[in-house]
Design an enzyme around this catalytic site. Structure first.
Site, PDB file in Angstrom:
ATOM      1  N   ASP A 212       8.536  -4.860   4.371  1.00 16.10           N
ATOM      2  CA  ASP A 212       7.758  -4.113   5.369  1.00 16.10           C
ATOM      3  C   ASP A 212       8.425  -2.758   5.588  1.00 16.10           C
ATOM      4  OD1 ASP A 212       5.969  -3.459   7.532  1.00 16.10           O
ATOM      5  OD2 ASP A 212       5.724  -5.598   7.897  1.00 16.10           O
ATOM      6  N   GLY A 238      10.258  -0.653   2.888  1.00 17.72           N
ATOM      7  CA  GLY A 238       9.509   0.218   2.000  1.00 17.72           C
ATOM      8  C   GLY A 238       8.063   0.343   2.422  1.00 17.72           C
ATOM      9  N   PHE A 240       4.190  -0.221   1.265  1.00 25.18           N
ATOM     10  CA  PHE A 240       3.401  -0.930   0.253  1.00 25.18           C
ATOM     11  C   PHE A 240       2.356  -0.048  -0.423  1.00 25.18           C
ATOM     12  CE2 PHE A 240       0.952  -2.934   4.075  1.00 25.18           C
ATOM     13  CZ  PHE A 240       0.200  -1.786   4.240  1.00 25.18           C
ATOM     14  N   HIS A 258      -7.682  -6.392   5.555  1.00 23.02           N
ATOM     15  CA  HIS A 258      -8.765  -6.149   6.514  1.00 23.02           C
ATOM     16  C   HIS A 258      -8.501  -4.923   7.379  1.00 23.02           C
ATOM     17  CE1 HIS A 258      -7.365  -8.184  10.512  1.00 23.02           C
ATOM     18  NE2 HIS A 258      -6.332  -7.703   9.857  1.00 23.02           N
TER      19      HIS A 258
END
Length: 348
Positions: A212, A238, A240, A258
């Protein structure tokens, strides 16, 4: 085309007093607010050891006794509390969900859904429907993440609500999908670590990576240590949208896609695809929208996404198309007993 099920439901509805039914549905705003007030006052915690009168509860919460009675009476008509003689109230199984720090607690979410800042956004749904743009930025002049960064106390409540929701659905998710054959699992945007900690505790030989943003990952380290799985769980920081860690036998995306539009979701999926080997699995946990006319929380979650950002809930077909564009094939979709479902995909 109308199905037999839809026609039968329509006939049943026609037997009701339709104006009254619509009025009850329109009155849902007050239901939300009454639950919010009860949650904010901690009424369920005060009743966990037994019934109390509305006067006792008013003294304990420092509110007006008659007004509190009227609130609790209304909530009792929805089965959240039960009113007895002499204005005595007690918890029901439904009301127990408003207690603090219990498995399945919905107190924090009830507070979020009734908070004035969230309420303002909900009141701007018409703007989103007219423009296709999120109402949050229209109301506050900034995106949700920027707003929450300026209001850490609200961000904390939201974080606690998400963690409580995650905790409540984990048993159903783990019961629906067998992870035992996985040697190393990567939780992409794993947050505080609630999910991966439970996965590792349920699978003692498995290793994991929680990935994360660096500040989030640092906070997760403390939680992972407290859960006793730190020796088997690597913490990595990091973005994503830039990369995800390599070396996993399975990659988890839980309620990440979502929050994204298709373009952003595709970037994340392609980053996963790039580091996965031929035998790796991508496991997506999202609310899959069912066919037309079927009741589902996913359809209401989708409106939350419309209000709050660029994200959306998706149908099974939409997930198949999105994953195919990133080089994946959907192996199976598992509809669980929780409001979240499971999609398993592999590289094409």
């Amino acid at each position: 085309m109308l199905t037999t099920e839809t026609i039968n439901k329509t006939n049943q509805t026609n037997q009701m007093n339709l104006p009254e039914l619509l009025l009850q549905m329109s009155n849902g705003t007050f239901v939300t607010q009454t639950i919010y007030v009860a949650a904010k006052l901690g009424i369920a915690d005060l009743l966990k050891d037994g019934a109390k009168s509305s006067d006792e509860l008013a003294k304990l919460t420092d509110v007006d006794a008659q007004s509190l009675y009227r609130l609790l009476r209304a909530l009792s008509s929805h089965g959240i509390f039960a009113e007895g003689e002499n204005r005595q109230f007690q918890l029901t199984p439904l009301g127990e969900c408003l207690q603090t720090d219990i498995p399945g607690s919905m107190r924090d979410f009830a507070i979020i859904l009734g908070e004035p800042w969230f309420w303002q956004v909900c009141g701007s749904l018409l703007h989103s429907v007219k423009t296709g743009k999120n109402a949050f930025e229209n109301v506050f002049g900034m995106e949700p993440f920027a707003y929450l960064a300026q209001h850490p106390e609200r961000a904390q409540i939201l974080s606690e609500a998400i963690n409580a929701f995650t905790s409540s659905i984990i048993p159903a998710l783990l019961a629906s999908y067998d992870l035992s054959a996985i040697g190393k699992i990567v939780d992409v945007s794993g947050g505080q670590g609630t999910f991966i900690a439970e996965i590792l505790k349920a699978n003692p030989t498995m290793k994991g990576i929680l990935f994360d943003q660096p500040p989030v990952a640092q906070g997760a380290r403390r939680y992972i240590e407290a859960q006793g799985v730190a020796e088997r769980c690597e913490i990595m920081g990091g973005n994503f949208c830039e990369f995800v860690p390599s070396g996993g036998d399975a990659y988890i995306l839980k309620q990440i896609l979502h929050t994204c539009n298709d373009e952003s979701a595709l970037t994340i999926l392609k980053n996963c695809h790039q580091v996965m080997n031929e035998n790796s699995k991508l496991i997506i946990f999202e609310a899959v929208i069912p066919p037309a006319n079927k009741r589902s929380l996913s359809k209401w979650f989708d409106l939350h996404m419309l209000l709050m950002g660029e994200g959306q809930e998706r149908t099974e077909t939409e997930y198949q198309e999105l994953l195919a564009a990133a080089g994946f094939m959907v192996n199976k979709v598992i509809f669980t007993q929780a409001p979240i479902d499971v999609i398993e995909a592999v590289k094409i």
